[in-house]
Design an enzyme around this catalytic site. Structure first.
Site, mmCIF file in Angstrom:
data_model
loop_
_atom_site.group_PDB
_atom_site.id
_atom_site.type_symbol
_atom_site.label_atom_id
_atom_site.label_comp_id
_atom_site.label_asym_id
_atom_site.label_seq_id
_atom_site.Cartn_x
_atom_site.Cartn_y
_atom_site.Cartn_z
ATOM 1 N N THR A 10 -8.412 29.037 -36.151
ATOM 2 C CA THR A 10 -8.354 30.244 -36.934
ATOM 3 C C THR A 10 -7.969 29.936 -38.477
ATOM 4 O O THR A 10 -8.656 30.418 -39.310
ATOM 5 C CB THR A 10 -7.148 31.102 -36.439
ATOM 6 O OG1 THR A 10 -7.389 31.119 -34.912
ATOM 7 C CG2 THR A 10 -6.945 32.430 -37.063
ATOM 8 N N ASP A 68 -6.211 17.015 -17.534
ATOM 9 C CA ASP A 68 -6.677 15.843 -16.601
ATOM 10 C C ASP A 68 -7.279 14.593 -17.562
ATOM 11 O O ASP A 68 -7.353 13.513 -16.775
ATOM 12 C CB ASP A 68 -7.981 16.325 -15.831
ATOM 13 C CG ASP A 68 -7.609 17.627 -14.997
ATOM 14 O OD1 ASP A 68 -6.624 17.680 -14.523
ATOM 15 O OD2 ASP A 68 -8.479 18.270 -14.293
ATOM 16 N N HIS A 88 1.840 23.408 -10.433
ATOM 17 C CA HIS A 88 1.631 24.004 -11.697
ATOM 18 C C HIS A 88 2.674 23.808 -12.687
ATOM 19 O O HIS A 88 2.369 24.125 -13.764
ATOM 20 C CB HIS A 88 1.190 25.463 -11.524
ATOM 21 C CG HIS A 88 -0.348 25.580 -10.925
ATOM 22 N ND1 HIS A 88 -0.364 25.546 -9.485
ATOM 23 C CD2 HIS A 88 -1.471 25.655 -11.121
ATOM 24 C CE1 HIS A 88 -1.662 25.770 -9.146
ATOM 25 N NE2 HIS A 88 -2.394 25.700 -10.318
ATOM 26 N N GLN A 128 3.283 21.234 -13.969
ATOM 27 C CA GLN A 128 2.669 20.091 -14.516
ATOM 28 C C GLN A 128 2.101 20.686 -15.883
ATOM 29 O O GLN A 128 1.805 20.051 -17.011
ATOM 30 C CB GLN A 128 1.693 19.284 -13.959
ATOM 31 C CG GLN A 128 2.299 18.531 -12.734
ATOM 32 C CD GLN A 128 1.212 17.869 -11.903
ATOM 33 O OE1 GLN A 128 0.861 16.798 -12.257
ATOM 34 N NE2 GLN A 128 1.247 18.794 -10.941
HETATM 35 O O1 F6P Z 1 -8.170 20.958 -14.510
HETATM 36 C C1 F6P Z 1 -6.987 21.263 -14.834
HETATM 37 C C2 F6P Z 1 -6.166 21.463 -13.214
HETATM 38 O O2 F6P Z 1 -4.832 21.653 -13.507
HETATM 39 C C3 F6P Z 1 -6.630 20.170 -12.459
HETATM 40 O O3 F6P Z 1 -5.823 19.196 -12.516
HETATM 41 C C4 F6P Z 1 -6.113 21.060 -11.079
HETATM 42 O O4 F6P Z 1 -7.113 20.388 -9.963
HETATM 43 C C5 F6P Z 1 -6.719 22.186 -11.378
HETATM 44 O O5 F6P Z 1 -6.982 22.451 -12.600
HETATM 45 C C6 F6P Z 1 -6.109 23.457 -10.565
HETATM 46 O O6 F6P Z 1 -6.494 24.803 -11.131
HETATM 47 P P1 F6P Z 1 -5.759 26.126 -10.552
HETATM 48 O O7 F6P Z 1 -4.882 26.459 -11.513
HETATM 49 O O8 F6P Z 1 -6.958 27.055 -10.365
HETATM 50 O O9 F6P Z 1 -5.142 25.976 -9.228
#
Ligand code: F6P
Length: 325
Positions: free
Chosen positions: A27, A131, A255, A257
């Site tokens: 932006t 990832d 999540h 992470q």
């Molecule tokens: O691609 C990022 C990621 O966090 C992967 O490491 C994981 O497999 C996937 O997304 C999980 O996706 P969701 O948030 O849709 O469960």
């Protein structure tokens, strides 16, 4: 080629810490160079549904330090259909958007490539995924933060592993790539990383059980890359059956992470590639992902970024093997 006056920006796929820093960079750099910037909410779904707002520099104030994405995100099913993409194109025309910047991972950039070719539309991709599995860039936005988050979690788990003399199988994200698992294992002093890139595969577990744990250690941490069939639960069940003398636990980090304050490295990467996206459009580039290699901005054709395998430094596997004796 049509003159670019207005640039749309969206985030797509899994959120990653540092996406906001990238939105801010695109932006501000865009406005600085005379472009109008429009924020598109909820990824490709928001594009199809015309959820779009003109951004000023103030709209991106105070976000560099925040996780998630202020634009929201989605994994759009509609955009995988020809009808969905046609609608997206109509909305772009209606909104007078001449180019797009898409921040996302493999799936999002694949969608960008298909759309760009179908409608001859300029798109620049930014590597936004925890990832780190996009070819052509040393790192992706979110990867460094997630690596640090996992490392902090494993430090905590280690307290319990040591106190109770247990084997912990810690499952981390990464989809089909083992970068998070391998490097978090090294950073946290874990004993083993079970990753898709290691040709020893599930035999790693046997090697490790026979070699190490019995002889020198009473507790240990095994980091397992997520996998539908052979995740942490699979290995824990095997150890329970094959080595019943050990006390085994599983921790799936999930999540947590993906959240949290982006690291300085992710903020810098996001700022650099966001600036690079505007430079790419000024130079007439299209359908490339902006990456950073050896500290320099690089432009990677979509086809390479999404379909070439990003090489893992296999020496890191040896590093972990030797340091975990
Ligand atoms: O691609 C990022 C990621 O966090 C992967 O490491 C994981 O497999 C996937 O997304 C999980 O996706 P969701 O948030 O849709 O469960």
């Amino acid at each position: 080629m049509r003159k670019i006056r207005c640039i749309g920006i969206l985030t797509s796929g899994g959120d990653a810490p540092g996406m906001n820093a990238a939105i801010r960079a695109v932006t501000r750099s865009g406005i600085c160079n005379g472009f109008k910037i429009k924020g598109i909410y909820r990824g490709y779904d928001g594009l199809i549904n015309d959820e779009i707002k003109t951004f000023t520099t103030e709209d991106v104030s105070n976000i560099i330090q925040t996780g998630g994405t202020i634009l929201r995100t989605a994994r759009s099913k509609a955009f995988t259909t020809a009808a969905g993409r046609k609608r997206a194109y109509e909305v772009l025309q209606k909104e007078s958007i001449d180019a797009l910047v898409v921040i996302g991972g493999n799936g999002s950039l694949t969608g960008a490539k298909i759309f760009a070719e179908e409608y001859d539309f300029p798109i620049i991709g930014l590597p936004g995924t925890i990832d780190n599995d996009l070819y052509g860039t040393d790192s992706t936005i979110g990867y460094d933060t997630t690596l640090n988050t996992i490392t902090q979690c494993v430090d905590k788990i280690r307290d319990t592993a040591t106190s109770h003399e247990r084997i912990f199988f810690v499952e981390v994200m990464g989809r089909d790539a083992g970068f998070l698992a391998q490097n978090s294992a090294i950073a946290s002093g874990a004993e083993v990383a079970i990753i898709p890139e290691d040709s020893r595969g599930s035999d790693q577990l046997i090697t490790f059980m026979e070699r190490g744990i019995r002889k020198s250690k009473k507790s240990c941490i095994v980091i397992v890359s997520e996998s539908p069939k052979c995740g942490a639960m699979y290995y824990a069940n095997r150890v329970n059956k094959e080595y019943p003398e050990f006390d085994v636990r599983v921790s799936i980090l999930g999540h947590l992470q993906r959240g949290g304050t982006p690291s300085a490295a992710d903020r810098i990467l996001a700022s650099q590639v966001g600036y690079g996206a505007i430079q790419a459009l000024i130079q007439g580039q299209r359908n490339v992902m902006v990456g950073v290699r050896n500290n320099e901005i690089v432009y990677v054709p979509f086809v390479d970024a999404i379909s070439k395998d990003k090489p893992m430094n296999l020496e890191l596997i040896k590093v972990l093997d030797e340091l975990s004796i």
